[in-house]
Design a protein around this motif. Sequence first.
Motif, PDB file in Angstrom:
ATOM      1  N   LEU A  72      -4.856   8.627  34.154  1.00 36.23           N
ATOM      2  CA  LEU A  72      -4.602   9.778  33.295  1.00 36.23           C
ATOM      3  C   LEU A  72      -5.866  10.607  33.087  1.00 36.23           C
ATOM      4  O   LEU A  72      -5.832  11.840  33.179  1.00 36.23           O
ATOM      5  N   VAL A  73      -6.981   9.949  32.824  1.00 32.59           N
ATOM      6  CA  VAL A  73      -8.241  10.675  32.598  1.00 32.59           C
ATOM      7  C   VAL A  73      -8.657  11.429  33.857  1.00 32.59           C
ATOM      8  O   VAL A  73      -8.990  12.618  33.807  1.00 32.59           O
ATOM      9  N   LYS A  74      -8.632  10.762  34.997  1.00 33.23           N
ATOM     10  CA  LYS A  74      -9.053  11.409  36.249  1.00 33.23           C
ATOM     11  C   LYS A  74      -8.100  12.538  36.633  1.00 33.23           C
ATOM     12  O   LYS A  74      -8.533  13.628  37.008  1.00 33.23           O
ATOM     13  N   SER A  75      -6.793  12.294  36.532  1.00 37.41           N
ATOM     14  CA  SER A  75      -5.837  13.337  36.908  1.00 37.41           C
ATOM     15  C   SER A  75      -5.903  14.510  35.936  1.00 37.41           C
ATOM     16  O   SER A  75      -5.750  15.665  36.340  1.00 37.41           O
ATOM     17  N   SER A  76      -6.162  14.251  34.655  1.00 31.95           N
ATOM     18  CA  SER A  76      -6.314  15.337  33.688  1.00 31.95           C
ATOM     19  C   SER A  76      -7.526  16.187  34.017  1.00 31.95           C
ATOM     20  O   SER A  76      -7.492  17.418  33.887  1.00 31.95           O
ATOM     21  N   ASP A  77      -8.592  15.553  34.449  1.00 32.45           N
ATOM     22  CA  ASP A  77      -9.796  16.271  34.857  1.00 32.45           C
ATOM     23  C   ASP A  77      -9.501  17.162  36.063  1.00 32.45           C
ATOM     24  O   ASP A  77      -9.906  18.329  36.111  1.00 32.45           O
ATOM     25  N   ILE A  78      -8.760  16.637  37.027  1.00 33.40           N
ATOM     26  CA  ILE A  78      -8.392  17.414  38.212  1.00 33.40           C
ATOM     27  C   ILE A  78      -7.514  18.596  37.822  1.00 33.40           C
ATOM     28  O   ILE A  78      -7.728  19.722  38.283  1.00 33.40           O
ATOM     29  N   VAL A  79      -6.525  18.377  36.955  1.00 42.20           N
ATOM     30  CA  VAL A  79      -5.635  19.457  36.520  1.00 42.20           C
ATOM     31  C   VAL A  79      -6.423  20.530  35.776  1.00 42.20           C
ATOM     32  O   VAL A  79      -6.233  21.729  36.009  1.00 42.20           O
ATOM     33  N   SER A  80      -7.327  20.122  34.914  1.00 43.13           N
ATOM     34  CA  SER A  80      -8.129  21.079  34.152  1.00 43.13           C
ATOM     35  C   SER A  80      -9.008  21.917  35.077  1.00 43.13           C
ATOM     36  O   SER A  80      -9.044  23.154  34.976  1.00 43.13           O
ATOM     37  N   ASP A  81      -9.730  21.253  35.981  1.00 42.06           N
ATOM     38  CA  ASP A  81     -10.607  21.979  36.908  1.00 42.06           C
ATOM     39  C   ASP A  81      -9.821  22.898  37.836  1.00 42.06           C
ATOM     40  O   ASP A  81     -10.184  24.059  38.038  1.00 42.06           O
ATOM     41  N   SER A  82      -8.737  22.394  38.403  1.00 42.87           N
ATOM     42  CA  SER A  82      -7.958  23.223  39.322  1.00 42.87           C
ATOM     43  C   SER A  82      -7.248  24.341  38.570  1.00 42.87           C
ATOM     44  O   SER A  82      -7.063  25.439  39.103  1.00 42.87           O
ATOM     45  N   GLY A  83      -6.866  24.111  37.321  1.00 43.87           N
ATOM     46  CA  GLY A  83      -6.271  25.173  36.510  1.00 43.87           C
ATOM     47  C   GLY A  83      -7.261  26.297  36.257  1.00 43.87           C
ATOM     48  O   GLY A  83      -6.916  27.482  36.352  1.00 43.87           O
ATOM     49  N   ALA A  84      -8.511  25.939  35.948  1.00 44.33           N
ATOM     50  CA  ALA A  84      -9.545  26.965  35.759  1.00 44.33           C
ATOM     51  C   ALA A  84      -9.796  27.716  37.060  1.00 44.33           C
ATOM     52  O   ALA A  84      -9.952  28.947  37.064  1.00 44.33           O
ATOM     53  N   ASN A  85      -9.813  27.003  38.174  1.00 44.32           N
ATOM     54  CA  ASN A  85      -9.998  27.654  39.475  1.00 44.32           C
ATOM     55  C   ASN A  85      -8.816  28.564  39.803  1.00 44.32           C
ATOM     56  O   ASN A  85      -9.001  29.646  40.354  1.00 44.32           O
ATOM     57  N   LEU A  86      -7.602  28.125  39.474  1.00 41.70           N
ATOM     58  CA  LEU A  86      -6.424  28.968  39.707  1.00 41.70           C
ATOM     59  C   LEU A  86      -6.495  30.246  38.875  1.00 41.70           C
ATOM     60  O   LEU A  86      -6.054  31.303  39.331  1.00 41.70           O
ATOM     61  N   SER A  87      -7.019  30.157  37.665  1.00 42.01           N
ATOM     62  CA  SER A  87      -7.132  31.366  36.846  1.00 42.01           C
ATOM     63  C   SER A  87      -8.079  32.360  37.501  1.00 42.01           C
ATOM     64  O   SER A  87      -7.836  33.565  37.473  1.00 42.01           O
ATOM     65  N   ARG A  88      -9.151  31.865  38.113  1.00 42.85           N
ATOM     66  CA  ARG A  88     -10.081  32.762  38.806  1.00 42.85           C
ATOM     67  C   ARG A  88      -9.469  33.317  40.087  1.00 42.85           C
ATOM     68  O   ARG A  88      -9.642  34.491  40.410  1.00 42.85           O
ATOM     69  N   ILE A  89      -8.736  32.492  40.808  1.00 40.90           N
ATOM     70  CA  ILE A  89      -8.137  32.921  42.078  1.00 40.90           C
ATOM     71  C   ILE A  89      -7.034  33.944  41.849  1.00 40.90           C
ATOM     72  O   ILE A  89      -6.948  34.950  42.539  1.00 40.90           O
ATOM     73  N   THR A  90      -6.171  33.692  40.860  1.00 49.90           N
ATOM     74  CA  THR A  90      -5.023  34.570  40.632  1.00 49.90           C
ATOM     75  C   THR A  90      -5.372  35.808  39.820  1.00 49.90           C
ATOM     76  O   THR A  90      -4.624  36.777  39.832  1.00 49.90           O
ATOM     77  N   GLY A  91      -6.488  35.767  39.115  1.00 50.35           N
ATOM     78  CA  GLY A  91      -6.832  36.890  38.256  1.00 50.35           C
ATOM     79  C   GLY A  91      -6.245  36.776  36.865  1.00 50.35           C
ATOM     80  O   GLY A  91      -6.458  37.645  36.030  1.00 50.35           O
ATOM     81  N   LEU A  92      -5.479  35.730  36.602  1.00 48.64           N
ATOM     82  CA  LEU A  92      -4.984  35.484  35.249  1.00 48.64           C
ATOM     83  C   LEU A  92      -6.125  34.946  34.401  1.00 48.64           C
ATOM     84  O   LEU A  92      -6.965  34.198  34.882  1.00 48.64           O
ATOM     85  N   GLY A  93      -6.135  35.284  33.150  1.00 51.73           N
ATOM     86  CA  GLY A  93      -7.151  34.735  32.263  1.00 51.73           C
ATOM     87  C   GLY A  93      -6.951  33.241  32.069  1.00 51.73           C
ATOM     88  O   GLY A  93      -5.861  32.707  32.278  1.00 51.73           O
ATOM     89  N   GLU A  94      -8.010  32.573  31.664  1.00 49.44           N
ATOM     90  CA  GLU A  94      -7.923  31.124  31.456  1.00 49.44           C
ATOM     91  C   GLU A  94      -6.935  30.765  30.355  1.00 49.44           C
ATOM     92  O   GLU A  94      -6.249  29.756  30.437  1.00 49.44           O
ATOM     93  N   MET A  95      -6.844  31.604  29.314  1.00 48.16           N
ATOM     94  CA  MET A  95      -5.878  31.314  28.250  1.00 48.16           C
ATOM     95  C   MET A  95      -4.455  31.381  28.780  1.00 48.16           C
ATOM     96  O   MET A  95      -3.618  30.555  28.416  1.00 48.16           O
ATOM     97  N   ALA A  96      -4.180  32.351  29.641  1.00 49.09           N
ATOM     98  CA  ALA A  96      -2.833  32.468  30.198  1.00 49.09           C
ATOM     99  C   ALA A  96      -2.490  31.256  31.044  1.00 49.09           C
ATOM    100  O   ALA A  96      -1.399  30.693  30.935  1.00 49.09           O
TER     101      ALA A  96
END
Length: 187
Positions: free
Chosen positions: A25-49
Amino acid sequence: MGDQSMILEPEVLQIFILLGSLVVLVKSSDIVSDSGANLSRITGLGEMAVGFLLLSIVTSLPELAVSMFAVNSGDVGISIGTLFGSNIANLGIVLGLTAILTPRAFVASQRSHRGISLMMLASSIVPLVALILTNLGHFVGVLLILMFVGFCIQSIRGNVTIKEGANRGELHRAKEVALFLGGIAAV
């Protein structure tokens, strides 16, 4: 004694399963958090969105599963306890610890805070009124889902930002999506 010493007691086995699950859970949560932040940069959506739309849905899936299984087995109290308990835990533990450890993480525009506050107020009042009236039926369920859809639309409209680096290559996008989905599956 040779064969019996290799057999784990059920309680010990449960502890190992719990500890292993926590590590995953800890490792997968870290991956989801990091990839979510990267997706926000890639898609142009803000991190809050991205946090509201993707991560909040992902982190709610376990509670949804527990609630659905509990209701189907006739344990409605477990479902209601999970619903309100997870919300109180998120606000108390997650928000509280984040505010203590990284108080600057909550610097945001007044417009964002106002929209979040109004949506939290509305989404809290509707189920509380329904519980008081003891009638959490189809109408309330549809109303809550429509509120969520409205909140998703508001989040996308209010948090779309075109950032430098938003036009990265397809391979990079595919990698981040795969990491995100893999992390979700592990969570």
